[in-house]
Design a protein around this motif. Sequence first.
Motif, short mmCIF file in Angstrom:
data_model
loop_
_atom_site.label_atom_id
_atom_site.label_comp_id
_atom_site.label_asym_id
_atom_site.label_seq_id
_atom_site.Cartn_x
_atom_site.Cartn_y
_atom_site.Cartn_z
N ALA A 84 41.33 42.67 45.20
CA ALA A 84 40.49 43.87 45.20
C ALA A 84 39.58 43.90 43.98
CB ALA A 84 41.37 45.12 45.23
N LEU A 85 40.13 43.60 42.80
CA LEU A 85 39.32 43.63 41.58
C LEU A 85 38.33 42.48 41.55
CD1 LEU A 85 42.01 44.64 38.92
CD2 LEU A 85 40.37 46.10 40.12
N GLY A 86 38.66 41.38 42.21
CA GLY A 86 37.70 40.28 42.33
C GLY A 86 36.52 40.68 43.20
N PHE A 87 36.81 41.28 44.35
CA PHE A 87 35.73 41.71 45.24
C PHE A 87 34.87 42.81 44.62
CE2 PHE A 87 38.34 39.89 48.77
CZ PHE A 87 37.36 39.05 49.27
N ARG A 88 35.46 43.58 43.72
CA ARG A 88 34.71 44.65 43.05
C ARG A 88 34.10 44.20 41.72
NH1 ARG A 88 38.08 50.20 43.33
NH2 ARG A 88 36.41 50.69 41.87
N ASP A 89 34.19 42.89 41.44
CA ASP A 89 33.58 42.30 40.24
C ASP A 89 34.14 42.89 38.95
OD1 ASP A 89 31.88 40.60 41.71
OD2 ASP A 89 30.44 42.23 42.00
N VAL A 90 35.40 43.29 38.99
CA VAL A 90 36.07 43.78 37.78
C VAL A 90 36.77 42.62 37.07
CG1 VAL A 90 37.82 45.36 36.87
CG2 VAL A 90 36.38 46.07 38.79
N VAL A 91 37.35 41.72 37.84
CA VAL A 91 38.04 40.54 37.31
C VAL A 91 37.28 39.30 37.77
CG1 VAL A 91 40.17 39.19 37.44
CG2 VAL A 91 40.29 41.68 37.28
#
Length: 224
Positions: free
Chosen positions: A91-98
């Motif tokens: 989820a955080l990858g898809f949201r460009d957080v990680v």
Amino acid sequence: MSDASSVPSSADRVLTVPNALSVLRLLGVPLFLYLLLGPHADGWAILVLAVGGVTDWLDGKLARLLDQYSRLGAVLDPAVDRLYILAALLALGFRDVVPWWAVILLVARDVVLGLCLPVLRRRGYGPFVVTYLGKAATFQLLYAFPLLLLGQGHNWFADLARPFGYAFAGWGVALYLWSGLLYLAQFVKALRTPVPTPTPTPTTGPGAGPAPSGTRARPGPHEV
């Protein structure tokens, strides 16, 4: 009179309070992922993650207090932790957080260890038993994810949460990869340990009895 060896041991129990809490945590994984990727309801997602963290601590505590350890719980508890980490990472990858390189590294670590399990089973071992270092790495990451989410805002609280989130994430990634290397070292040690040859047991006569302990499943490789 029934054979005593046919009576299931306490480790074979399924219906226990700790296992019920682990199943509850498992049901929270798809909800957690939906909240992050669907409506971006980060506050509710953090609440689901917090409940998962509390029940994770509680099921271990109750297992000790109620003497309700089980083989299912030993497998289910760390598996649910991995699923929460996987869901949060994606989820955080898809949201460009990680960054995706971190996602790939951490997912690859679990995939490699997962591929080791069938080999261990064929050699008579159980699954990897969670170490304190592995548990610490998991907790570091589970603390980092809500802080990283909170750090996406544009207020003083986000500015405060952001550095703590990156700090927990950095330590969590390092410990997670290091614990994976230690598990791999235990795996290699298990491969180098000769497999015990089962001793034939007479089925009749005065020598008859239960199978020798050498023929039973051995403990996890870290105990070798």
